[in-house]
Design an enzyme around this catalytic site. Structure first.
Site, short mmCIF file in Angstrom:
data_model
loop_
_atom_site.label_atom_id
_atom_site.label_comp_id
_atom_site.label_asym_id
_atom_site.label_seq_id
_atom_site.Cartn_x
_atom_site.Cartn_y
_atom_site.Cartn_z
CB VAL A 59 -0.94 0.00 1.22
CG1 VAL A 59 -1.74 1.29 1.28
CG2 VAL A 59 -1.88 -1.20 1.19
N PRO A 60 1.19 1.77 -1.18
CG PRO A 60 1.13 2.45 -3.42
CD PRO A 60 0.50 1.49 -2.43
CB CYS A 61 1.57 5.42 2.60
SG CYS A 61 2.86 4.61 3.53
CG HIS A 62 6.48 4.99 -1.34
ND1 HIS A 62 5.90 3.73 -1.27
CD2 HIS A 62 6.86 5.17 -2.63
CE1 HIS A 62 5.95 3.18 -2.48
NE2 HIS A 62 6.52 4.04 -3.31
#
Length: 170
Positions: A132-135
């Site tokens: 889950v690419p919160c970056h």
């Protein structure tokens, strides 16, 4: 009988990376650390039996670091959170590699344009980093903002994906 969760630590260009999977092969925790116990604690799965092994998701992590930047998005994840957090995490998984969004844009995309802080809180509670690419979320104007696994890791991920916020290009 309770089935154990499986953890795997990998070496990556961004440092050690640990993931934990359930018996169905869904990632339930992941992050750049070499401390499985700390990841278990951070993820709220304390008390679960976690044993070292091989995770199915390791192939997606290897693919990501070999240039298939969207490979982690195909991995199933199990996340625990409010309905709003689930919405935010789903929206994060819809952001392809090579793109970023601001907290405000993400809030608007889930139908709550005023919920910028709540979006930030959901990002901070993301237990399955990379999958889950919160970056890929940046501050207003493209500023690089907090990341649970460190700003250096976030910067390198965004550089790898070609999305380094313009304020960092000096």
């Amino acid at each position: 009988m309770i089935q154990p969760l499986v953890s795997q630590m990998m070496s990556t260009p961004d440092g050690p990376f640990v993931m934990i999977e359930d018996t169905a092969g869904a990632v339930i925790a992941a992050g750049w650390t070499d401390d499985v116990a700390a990841l278990v604690s951070r993820s709220g799965i304390g008390g679960a039996l976690v044993v070292p092994g091989v995770c199915d998701a390791a192939a997606a992590v290897e693919a990501y670091y070999s240039g298939a930047l969207d490979a982690p998005l195909a991995v199933p994840v199990v996340t625990a959170g409010t309905a709003f957090q689930q919405q935010v995490w789903g929206a994060l998984r819809a952001i392809p590699a090579g793109q970023s969004r601001t907290y405000g844009e993400l809030a608007a995309s889930v139908g709550s344009p005023a919920a910028v802080r709540a979006v930030g809180s959901a990002c901070a509670r993301n237990r399955v980093a990379l999958f889950v690419p919160c970056h890929r979320i940046v501050g207003a104007g493209g500023s690089l903002t907090g990341f649970a696994w460190g700003m250096d890791v976030k910067r390198r991920l965004l550089e790898r994906e070609g999305v380094l916020p313009s304020v960092l290009m000096l």
